[in-house]
Design an enzyme around this catalytic site. Sequence first.
Site, PDB file in Angstrom:
ATOM      1  N   ARG A  82      -4.798 -31.312  -5.453  1.00 39.63           N
ATOM      2  CA  ARG A  82      -5.364 -32.650  -5.289  1.00 39.63           C
ATOM      3  C   ARG A  82      -6.885 -32.546  -5.268  1.00 39.63           C
ATOM      4  NH1 ARG A  82      -1.201 -32.019  -1.502  1.00 39.63           N
ATOM      5  NH2 ARG A  82       0.589 -33.413  -1.785  1.00 39.63           N
ATOM      6  N   LYS A 135      -2.034 -32.550   2.560  1.00 39.11           N
ATOM      7  CA  LYS A 135      -1.815 -33.658   3.479  1.00 39.11           C
ATOM      8  C   LYS A 135      -1.291 -33.154   4.811  1.00 39.11           C
ATOM      9  CE  LYS A 135      -0.922 -37.072  -0.129  1.00 39.11           C
ATOM     10  NZ  LYS A 135       0.028 -38.071  -0.670  1.00 39.11           N
ATOM     11  N   HIS A 149      -6.064 -36.666 -10.615  1.00 41.34           N
ATOM     12  CA  HIS A 149      -4.629 -36.735 -10.331  1.00 41.34           C
ATOM     13  C   HIS A 149      -3.815 -36.639 -11.617  1.00 41.34           C
ATOM     14  CE1 HIS A 149      -2.033 -37.129  -6.874  1.00 41.34           C
ATOM     15  NE2 HIS A 149      -1.205 -37.872  -7.583  1.00 41.34           N
ATOM     16  N   ARG A 167      -3.255 -33.173 -12.276  1.00 44.78           N
ATOM     17  CA  ARG A 167      -2.157 -32.695 -11.411  1.00 44.78           C
ATOM     18  C   ARG A 167      -0.811 -33.029 -12.060  1.00 44.78           C
ATOM     19  NH1 ARG A 167      -0.762 -31.485  -5.977  1.00 44.78           N
ATOM     20  NH2 ARG A 167       0.816 -32.822  -5.035  1.00 44.78           N
ATOM     21  N   HIS A 225       4.687 -30.573  -2.292  1.00 44.68           N
ATOM     22  CA  HIS A 225       5.578 -31.681  -1.932  1.00 44.68           C
ATOM     23  C   HIS A 225       6.530 -31.230  -0.828  1.00 44.68           C
ATOM     24  CE1 HIS A 225       5.071 -33.701  -6.148  1.00 44.68           C
ATOM     25  NE2 HIS A 225       4.094 -33.995  -5.323  1.00 44.68           N
ATOM     26  N   TYR A 254       9.116 -35.681 -12.177  1.00 46.17           N
ATOM     27  CA  TYR A 254       8.602 -34.976 -13.355  1.00 46.17           C
ATOM     28  C   TYR A 254       9.718 -34.491 -14.265  1.00 46.17           C
ATOM     29  CZ  TYR A 254       4.128 -35.040 -10.963  1.00 46.17           C
ATOM     30  OH  TYR A 254       2.976 -35.449 -10.349  1.00 46.17           O
TER      31      TYR A 254
END
Length: 302
Positions: free
Chosen positions: A153, A177, A248, A251, A274, A283
């Site tokens: 990110r 995150k 992004h 990414r 994730h 994806y």
Amino acid sequence: MIIERNHMDEMVELFINYLLSECGLSKNTILSYSHDLRIFTAFLLSKKIDDFTGVRPDTITGFIISEKQRGLSTSSISRALVSIRMLYKFLHAEGKLQRNPLVAIDSPKLWKKLPESIPPHKIDDLLSVPNVKTKLGIRNKAILELLYATGARVSEVSSLQLDWINLEYGYVKCRGKGSKERIVPIGTKAVESIRNYLQTSRTEIKNSQASPYLFLSKTGKPLLRENIWVIVKKCAVKAGIHQPVSPHKLRHSFATHLLENGADLRSVQEMLGHVNVSTTQIYTHVSKSHLKAIHRQFHPRA
């Protein structure tokens, strides 16, 4: 003039304080929640609703339509619904609400758009744009290579510190995150570009020796995520890429290209950081569409 706070503002503040103290979410995530809920509260007040208990399923539907009319994308509206859903779940758990009107609303995941990626040949064009005869060009080349090589990110790249990267073994530590950390491999091209930046460009930047951060501005300050956005967009224009390009989207391209070339979903999930594999599974739809295109092109009876 003193502006009187309403009951909904107090409930939102209670929720935001809970996120800050209990959930370990990133600053950007909490700011997004706060922004979305301010918009939602303003919408309710415009409809003469001054308490969250007065919200009905058709109120939420009206909010969705209002946001669409304001020109917001499906992904932005979906994010706002996630914020509202989290607020109501919190208020219900705390005994502030007896019912949750969002139960009747479909999950935003059902309407999420498939992520767009940049074709590999366009990625090559993008990565060749920076002028590696200048110190900022060398830095920009390293940033672009790292973004695409790791799928990190933009906030993770801007916060990278020197001791989080190991060029000898080819990996970088990303802090994502909720301050969760993960180790991501770096390809040889990215290693070369970062090594070149460290050996030639970064050493010439003012006060660089005193900074722990990897990427610096020309004044020696840590490069902000907004700066990296601008670098990516300018390079995309110079590369002749007409579709919107952002960090992004690099990414997304990282994940899509790995899956198209045979990488397994769990490995891609780990590299992207994730928590749930369901987030990464979006994806696979992109990858399957790629396989269908290949089948149509090369199968004799397609």
